[in-house]
Design an enzyme around this catalytic site. Sequence first.
Site, short mmCIF file in Angstrom:
data_model
loop_
_atom_site.label_atom_id
_atom_site.label_comp_id
_atom_site.label_asym_id
_atom_site.label_seq_id
_atom_site.Cartn_x
_atom_site.Cartn_y
_atom_site.Cartn_z
N HIS A 19 66.38 7.80 14.28
CA HIS A 19 65.78 8.85 13.46
C HIS A 19 64.48 8.28 12.90
O HIS A 19 64.49 7.39 12.05
CB HIS A 19 66.76 9.21 12.34
N LYS A 164 62.74 20.73 10.75
CA LYS A 164 61.70 19.92 10.10
C LYS A 164 61.30 18.83 11.08
O LYS A 164 62.15 18.22 11.72
CB LYS A 164 62.29 19.35 8.81
N LYS A 166 59.32 15.21 11.59
CA LYS A 166 58.79 14.05 10.90
C LYS A 166 57.53 13.63 11.66
O LYS A 166 57.64 13.17 12.81
CB LYS A 166 59.80 12.91 10.92
N ASP A 195 57.29 17.01 7.72
CA ASP A 195 57.34 16.02 6.65
C ASP A 195 56.50 14.82 7.09
O ASP A 195 56.79 14.21 8.11
CB ASP A 195 58.79 15.58 6.40
N GLU A 221 55.44 18.82 3.87
CA GLU A 221 56.08 17.98 2.85
C GLU A 221 55.35 16.63 2.72
O GLU A 221 55.08 15.97 3.73
CB GLU A 221 57.54 17.78 3.27
N ASP A 246 57.80 15.43 -2.41
CA ASP A 246 59.12 14.82 -2.24
C ASP A 246 59.13 13.43 -2.89
O ASP A 246 59.56 13.29 -4.03
CB ASP A 246 59.50 14.76 -0.75
N LYS A 270 66.55 15.94 -4.81
CA LYS A 270 67.52 14.96 -4.28
C LYS A 270 68.17 14.31 -5.49
O LYS A 270 67.46 13.64 -6.27
CB LYS A 270 66.82 13.87 -3.45
N GLU A 324 68.64 20.53 3.54
CA GLU A 324 68.64 19.71 4.76
C GLU A 324 69.83 18.74 4.72
O GLU A 324 69.69 17.58 5.05
CB GLU A 324 67.31 18.98 4.92
C1 MUC Z 1 62.73 12.74 3.50
O1 MUC Z 1 61.65 12.25 3.31
O2 MUC Z 1 62.81 13.93 3.30
C2 MUC Z 1 65.26 13.71 4.83
C3 MUC Z 1 65.39 14.23 6.06
C4 MUC Z 1 64.91 13.31 6.94
O3 MUC Z 1 64.82 13.42 8.15
O4 MUC Z 1 64.46 12.23 6.26
C5 MUC Z 1 64.81 12.36 4.92
C6 MUC Z 1 63.89 11.85 3.91
MG MG Z 2 60.70 14.18 2.66
#
Ligand code: MUC
Ligand code: MG
Length: 376
Positions: A19, A164, A166, A195, A221, A246, A270, A324
């Site tokens: 991941h 989402k 990354k 994100d 994000e 975040d 969170k 999420e």
């Molecule tokens: C984050 O930064 O949001 C949450 C989902 C994901 O893939 O990473 C986390 C951390």
């Molecule tokens: Mg995030």
Amino acid sequence: MKIRSVDMCILDIPIVRPHQLAMHTITEQSIVVACITNDEGLEGWAEVATIGGASYGEGTPEAIKANVDTYITPHLIGKDPIYFSKIMFEVSKSVRGNQFAKAVVEGAMIDLAAKSKNVPAYELLGGKIHDSLPLAWTLASGDTEKDIEEAKEFLRIKRHKIFKLKIGKGDPYKNVDHVLKIISALGDQARVTVDVNQAWNEKTANYCIEALQEGGVAMVEQPLPTWDFEGMARLTERFKVPIMADESANSVHEVYQIAKHRFGNSIALKPCKHGGLLETKKAAAIAEGAGFGLYGGTMIESSLGTAVCASVYATISEFEFGTELFGPMLFKDKITVNDIQFENFEIVIPEGPGFGMVIDKEKVKHYSREYSHSLT
Ligand code: MUC
Ligand code: MG
């Protein structure tokens, strides 16, 4: 009913596929688990997760455990966990920061207090508004075709329709292209967010967000580093697409500053980064007061930590961006006997006493770095 002991363990649990975030690629997820036992032998359990040691944030697993053991536990022993709010207020006077450490002990006290009353934890948090909440998935393989295939399969089996991406690692322009290809492959069946995990500077953010907004991205994000509040304000002012805070939105004081000065116009909640479930509700209230959209965030918790987050999110009125809480789907194994249920694109809020999870102590022992002997 008095707290007799607080036991902490760090567990490393493998996940089903790498991941990838901007700062770290997770192959094994480190979680910190607290077990609080009362004088009748009843136990309360909670979990917080961390990402990539010290690379994501200050809350490392080792520091969380050390700070609970040394500085927080003495405030808990002999107290009645039903007064978790008062106990946490006392803790806050002698322990600064350490949000993750505070969150995990507060969670375990809430689980214990709710179990002793035979009610779900959400009843001690004002009662639930939602029976289930929309569930986003993070496409983080880094490969466009694989991500499209994964998203289409999840749409087909009604697991997720919010995705989402990354996009903080690697070439920002290639990453934007990757996102746009995914949006056009999924069409209007899905909502796609990104994100950046702080990876861009303002110049890159301006260019990339322009293209992402044009291409139909639903939210961006944490595009800039946590310290760049002014940059976040300028992006928020300039673009129509929501800009979410975040990593920069931790304590209620930070959330207040973000709300007041528009260093973003939406917030990822969170419990671990706010310092617990009560603080999460306060953060949500500040954000709601500013008219911000909320997101039920994750640090990628296993089933136990997911139940903790779900229990408080169930009591918060509206999540414009859904949640999420997909952690349990990414873990290869779990430390609870029962599973979190997912249905029809949503996570089902767990029922049953406390957070509704039954701990599998053999599994805790198996994945624990140093199993606490008092838990046998
Ligand atoms: C984050 O930064 O949001 C949450 C989902 C994901 O893939 O990473 C986390 C951390
Ligand atoms: Mg995030």
